[in-house]
Design an enzyme around this catalytic site. Structure first.
Site, PDB file in Angstrom:
ATOM      1  N   CYS A  71      78.720  38.784  24.906  1.00 27.97           N
ATOM      2  CA  CYS A  71      77.976  40.106  25.229  1.00 27.97           C
ATOM      3  C   CYS A  71      78.761  41.087  25.348  1.00 27.97           C
ATOM      4  O   CYS A  71      77.880  42.095  25.771  1.00 27.97           O
ATOM      5  CB  CYS A  71      77.753  39.483  26.475  1.00 27.97           C
ATOM      6  SG  CYS A  71      79.099  38.922  27.375  1.00 27.97           S
TER       7      CYS A  71
ATOM      8  N   ASN B  78      78.654  30.594  22.711  1.00 27.73           N
ATOM      9  CA  ASN B  78      79.836  31.421  22.534  1.00 27.73           C
ATOM     10  C   ASN B  78      81.205  31.125  23.177  1.00 27.73           C
ATOM     11  O   ASN B  78      81.932  31.919  22.459  1.00 27.73           O
ATOM     12  CB  ASN B  78      78.765  32.698  22.608  1.00 27.73           C
ATOM     13  CG  ASN B  78      79.200  33.689  23.586  1.00 27.73           C
ATOM     14  OD1 ASN B  78      79.471  32.773  24.636  1.00 27.73           O
ATOM     15  ND2 ASN B  78      79.481  34.813  23.826  1.00 27.73           N
TER      16      ASN B  78
ATOM     17  N   GLU C  17      74.713  35.220  34.705  1.00 28.50           N
ATOM     18  CA  GLU C  17      75.756  36.526  33.623  1.00 28.50           C
ATOM     19  C   GLU C  17      74.613  36.507  32.538  1.00 28.50           C
ATOM     20  O   GLU C  17      74.741  35.647  32.053  1.00 28.50           O
ATOM     21  CB  GLU C  17      77.314  36.321  32.985  1.00 28.50           C
ATOM     22  CG  GLU C  17      78.014  36.190  34.422  1.00 28.50           C
ATOM     23  CD  GLU C  17      78.111  37.718  34.548  1.00 28.50           C
ATOM     24  OE1 GLU C  17      77.642  38.482  34.350  1.00 28.50           O
ATOM     25  OE2 GLU C  17      78.642  38.433  36.421  1.00 28.50           O
TER      26      GLU C  17
HETATM   27  N1  LIG Z   1      76.897  38.325  29.949  1.00 28.06           N
HETATM   28  C1  LIG Z   1      77.285  37.068  29.621  1.00 28.06           C
HETATM   29  O1  LIG Z   1      78.191  36.808  30.307  1.00 28.06           O
HETATM   30  C2  LIG Z   1      76.967  36.555  28.559  1.00 28.06           C
HETATM   31  C3  LIG Z   1      75.294  36.667  28.029  1.00 28.06           C
HETATM   32  N2  LIG Z   1      75.341  35.771  27.045  1.00 28.06           N
HETATM   33  C4  LIG Z   1      74.456  36.008  25.581  1.00 28.06           C
HETATM   34  O2  LIG Z   1      73.219  34.996  26.066  1.00 28.06           O
HETATM   35  C5  LIG Z   1      72.525  34.934  24.777  1.00 28.06           C
HETATM   36  C6  LIG Z   1      73.501  34.473  23.823  1.00 28.06           C
HETATM   37  O3  LIG Z   1      73.395  33.142  23.975  1.00 28.06           O
HETATM   38  P1  LIG Z   1      72.602  31.795  24.075  1.00 28.06           P
HETATM   39  O4  LIG Z   1      73.354  30.388  24.523  1.00 28.06           O
HETATM   40  O5  LIG Z   1      71.879  31.465  22.543  1.00 28.06           O
HETATM   41  O6  LIG Z   1      71.645  31.714  25.678  1.00 28.06           O
HETATM   42  P2  LIG Z   1      70.768  31.436  25.744  1.00 28.06           P
HETATM   43  O7  LIG Z   1      70.270  32.206  26.842  1.00 28.06           O
HETATM   44  O8  LIG Z   1      69.369  30.907  24.824  1.00 28.06           O
HETATM   45  O9  LIG Z   1      71.356  29.806  25.867  1.00 28.06           O
HETATM   46  C7  LIG Z   1      72.399  29.574  27.375  1.00 28.06           C
HETATM   47  C8  LIG Z   1      71.965  28.086  27.771  1.00 28.06           C
HETATM   48  O10 LIG Z   1      70.886  27.971  28.345  1.00 28.06           O
HETATM   49  C9  LIG Z   1      70.475  26.895  28.228  1.00 28.06           C
HETATM   50  N3  LIG Z   1      69.586  26.523  28.525  1.00 28.06           N
HETATM   51  C10 LIG Z   1      68.205  27.040  27.458  1.00 28.06           C
HETATM   52  N4  LIG Z   1      67.243  26.683  27.957  1.00 28.06           N
HETATM   53  C11 LIG Z   1      67.186  26.906  29.048  1.00 28.06           C
HETATM   54  C12 LIG Z   1      66.535  25.995  30.445  1.00 28.06           C
HETATM   55  N5  LIG Z   1      65.140  26.232  29.904  1.00 28.06           N
HETATM   56  N6  LIG Z   1      66.462  25.844  30.932  1.00 28.06           N
HETATM   57  C13 LIG Z   1      67.935  25.319  31.759  1.00 28.06           C
HETATM   58  N7  LIG Z   1      68.909  26.095  30.593  1.00 28.06           N
HETATM   59  C14 LIG Z   1      68.565  26.303  29.244  1.00 28.06           C
HETATM   60  C15 LIG Z   1      70.908  26.578  26.608  1.00 28.06           C
HETATM   61  O11 LIG Z   1      71.554  25.183  25.960  1.00 28.06           O
HETATM   62  P3  LIG Z   1      70.567  25.173  24.818  1.00 28.06           P
HETATM   63  O12 LIG Z   1      71.421  25.093  23.656  1.00 28.06           O
HETATM   64  O13 LIG Z   1      70.341  23.275  24.714  1.00 28.06           O
HETATM   65  O14 LIG Z   1      69.650  25.991  24.286  1.00 28.06           O
HETATM   66  C16 LIG Z   1      73.065  27.020  27.086  1.00 28.06           C
HETATM   67  O15 LIG Z   1      73.492  26.524  27.305  1.00 28.06           O
HETATM   68  C17 LIG Z   1      72.849  36.386  24.208  1.00 28.06           C
HETATM   69  O16 LIG Z   1      71.390  37.279  24.960  1.00 28.06           O
HETATM   70  C18 LIG Z   1      74.213  36.929  25.289  1.00 28.06           C
HETATM   71  O17 LIG Z   1      74.114  38.061  25.333  1.00 28.06           O
HETATM   72  C19 LIG Z   1      76.482  35.233  26.078  1.00 28.06           C
HETATM   73  C20 LIG Z   1      77.492  34.960  26.637  1.00 28.06           C
HETATM   74  C21 LIG Z   1      78.318  35.505  27.772  1.00 28.06           C
HETATM   75  O1  LIG Z   2      80.765  35.693  26.319  1.00 28.53           O
HETATM   76  C1  LIG Z   2      80.363  37.283  26.693  1.00 28.53           C
HETATM   77  O2  LIG Z   2      80.333  36.998  25.530  1.00 28.53           O
HETATM   78  C2  LIG Z   2      81.798  37.373  27.026  1.00 28.53           C
HETATM   79  O3  LIG Z   2      81.482  36.598  28.909  1.00 28.53           O
HETATM   80  C3  LIG Z   2      82.854  38.117  26.977  1.00 28.53           C
HETATM   81  O4  LIG Z   2      83.858  37.399  26.815  1.00 28.53           O
HETATM   82  P1  LIG Z   2      85.085  38.565  26.523  1.00 28.53           P
HETATM   83  O5  LIG Z   2      84.832  39.822  26.937  1.00 28.53           O
HETATM   84  O6  LIG Z   2      86.265  37.813  27.256  1.00 28.53           O
HETATM   85  O7  LIG Z   2      85.282  38.340  25.056  1.00 28.53           O
END
Ligand SMILES: NC(=O)C1=CN([C@@H]2O[C@H](COP(=O)(O)OP(=O)(O)OC[C@H]3O[C@@H](n4cnc5c(N)ncnc54)[C@H](OP(=O)(O)O)[C@@H]3O)[C@@H](O)[C@H]2O)C=CC1
Ligand SMILES: O=C(O)[C@H](O)COP(=O)(O)O
Length: 496
Positions: free
Chosen positions: A298, A169, A264
């Site tokens: 997130c 995202n 995170e």
């Molecule tokens: N707390 C925060 O700051 C944030 C949390 N999120 C959370 O992330 C989720 C959505 O994001 P999303 O990108 O789908 O999350 P994912 O956990 O599916 O993927 C995150 C990253 O991990 C990689 N990945 C996947 N499998 C593995 C593995 N086995 N080992 C190492 N890396 C791996 C992905 O690569 P690939 O794309 O190639 O699978 C991607 O780069 C939601 O739950 C959201 O809440 C999102 C943004 C911010």
């Molecule tokens: O990845 C996310 O969703 C974030 O870390 C949130 O960032 P934002 O609050 O600046 O949208």
């Protein structure tokens, strides 16, 4: 345009290259990974599927480059980061174009992400110069049994090779929020971008290349996380992992070796609304917090816990605003755009159908075309519905009506997540008490949750994470304290 002009080196025919040892390369695997445009649902780009051997080489190069980088004066490291930040901002248009095509980020938000990223890198350079330029001097006679014959000098030193894995995202912003702190602190950096968002990330890496960072210091290996993820996170060459994403982070934490982790992860950010709140402010923040980037943040508001007495009024105000949101492709700068993948849309639909079966009130008709889901407010949601607890990561928001503040706090704290939350009230004393009672890393008073500004601490409790982000915290996290103790032959006291 993406892959042209200064970015032409990144593209090899129809496939984007990976970055190793200061060069753009095609993988020996001969395999590629398709990036599907969420709007057209057609393959938009292709990236290399890197091999384990290529990962090994990148780790070796990162180790060598880090040793020299750690000896590079702090001001020079900062200078290069400022240069990269300026190049990134200069090329915001082609990078934003990738964000639109790969993750359906609305056009204006895509540009903002790149500009914000440049600002983040510059701020990181400045903050690094300030905080890494300082150390501590401790004297021994403050501890019982000691005289003043030992002087301890401590300062912060780099960890080595930092592995950065951001989510789809914010593929640029959540990459540089790891790259900047790692580099200013004297580490080298290996980036594994998310598949959706990889091409935007490769363009961003090219801006660091153009800035002239030493060979091997920054690398970017592409491939599916499910295929090369474990090899990367369990690699003996890695000295620190900074990850943002979903439950994958929990699995990584269990597998990773004895290295510092910054995680995170997901959230179920609650919005608690009291009777005395400014209800127009509440409605505006529910819409902005719950529906911007189609709820794929997130920090999105993911459950509204509202006092029954004001619920009807707020629901009506929110519905009026939702009716005005523009739904459509990101190129048109729509407010609601297609969610990132078909499987994500299917997951969101599963939560909606579960709520329907269990009797939630649909404030709008449920509508979906491909990955595009129209904004939906679900009223009268009860705790037995999945959407009361699970994170849709889409434009669907549950409202739970409560009869006491305690009920709201109880729901918030019963979640396995604890990222952010917010409370709306005009009574600051109550707001502080509610903030203290909420088990989440941050509580916003009278505004929706948000990570930024990027120098604020950002952290999750429980399944929402390990450690804390934010520029200063990330720099500190990517260093360790090193001490040198001067032992005097006899105690020495100043001034007499
Ligand atoms: N707390 C925060 O700051 C944030 C949390 N999120 C959370 O992330 C989720 C959505 O994001 P999303 O990108 O789908 O999350 P994912 O956990 O599916 O993927 C995150 C990253 O991990 C990689 N990945 C996947 N499998 C593995 C593995 N086995 N080992 C190492 N890396 C791996 C992905 O690569 P690939 O794309 O190639 O699978 C991607 O780069 C939601 O739950 C959201 O809440 C999102 C943004 C911010
Ligand atoms: O990845 C996310 O969703 C974030 O870390 C949130 O960032 P934002 O609050 O600046 O949208």
């Amino acid at each position: 345009m993406a892959g042209t002009g200064v970015f032409a080196d990144v593209l090899d025919g129809e496939v984007y290259k990976y970055y190793a040892d200061g060069e753009w390369r095609a993988s020996a695997s001969g395999k590629t990974v398709a990036i599907v445009n969420p709007t057209t649902r057609q393959t938009q780009y292709r990236v290399q599927a890197c091999t384990q051997e290529e990962v090994n080489k990148v780790m070796d190069a990162a180790k060598v480059a880090q040793k020299a980088w750690a000896r590079t004066p702090l001001w020079k490291r900062a200078e290069l980061l400022h240069k990269a930040a300026a190049i990134l901002k200069e090329h915001k248009t082609p990078i934003a174009e990738c964000l639109v095509k790969e993750i359906a980020k609305p056009a204006k938000d895509a540009v903002s992400e790149v500009v914000r990223s440049g600002d983040l890198v510059s701020y990181t350079a400045e903050e690094g110069v300030r905080i890494l330029g300082e150390g501590k001097l401790l004297v021994s006679d403050s501890f019982p049994g000691n005289e003043r014959n030992k002087y301890c000098l401590s300062s912060k030193v780099p960890l080595g090779v930092v592995l950065a894995i951001p989510p789809f995202n914010y593929p640029v912003n959540l990459a540089v929020s790891k790259i900047g702190p790692a580099l200013i602190a004297g580490n080298s950096l290996v980036l594994k971008p998310p598949t959706q968002g990889a091409v935007a990330a490769l363009h961003m890496v090219h801006c660091f290349h153009l800035a002239g960072f030493p060979k091997g210091l920054i690398s970017c290996v592409t491939g599916k996380g499910s295929e090369i993820g474990d090899f990367l996170t369990m690699h003996p060459g890695v000295n620190c992992i900074s990850f943002t994403g979903g439950d994958t982070g929990i699995a990584i934490s269990k597998k990773a070796g004895m290295v510092p982790l910054q995680m995170e992860l997901g959230g179920k950010d609650a919005c608690i609304v009291l009777e005395d709140a400014d209800l127009d402010l509440v409605a505006a923040n529910i819409v902005k917090g719950g529906f911007s980037y189609s709820g794929q943040r997130c920090t999105a508001v993911k459950v509204v816990l509202i006092m029954e007495a004001v619920a009807d009024t707020v629901v009506e105000k929110v519905n009026a605003k939702l009716a005005k949101l523009k739904v459509g492709p990101p190129e048109d700068d729509s407010d609601i755009t297609p969610v990132v993948t078909e499987s994500s849309a299917n997951f969101i639909e599963g939560l909606v159908m579960d709520a329907k079966e269990k009797g939630a009130t649909f404030c709008q008709e449920y509508r979906r075309e491909g990955n595009l889901i129209w904004p939906l407010l679900l009223d009268h949601v009860r705790p037995d519905m999945r959407i009361a607890w699970e994170e849709p990561f889409g434009p669907v928001l549950p409202v739970i009506r409560i009869n006491s503040v305690e009920e709201g706090i109880h729901h918030c704290n019963a979640s396995n997540f604890g990222l952010q939350g917010c409370v709306f009230t005009r009574d600051i004393n109550k707001a502080i008490m509610i903030s203290d009672a909420m088990e989440s890393g941050t509580v916003q008073i009278n505004s929706a949750p948000a990570r930024g500004p990027d120098h604020f601490p950002f952290q999750g409790l429980k399944d929402s994470g390990i450690g804390s982000q934010g520029i200063t915290n990330s720099i500190n996290m990517m260093t360790k304290v090193k001490s040198t103790v001067i032992n005097l032959p006899s105690p020495s006291y100043t001034m007499g």
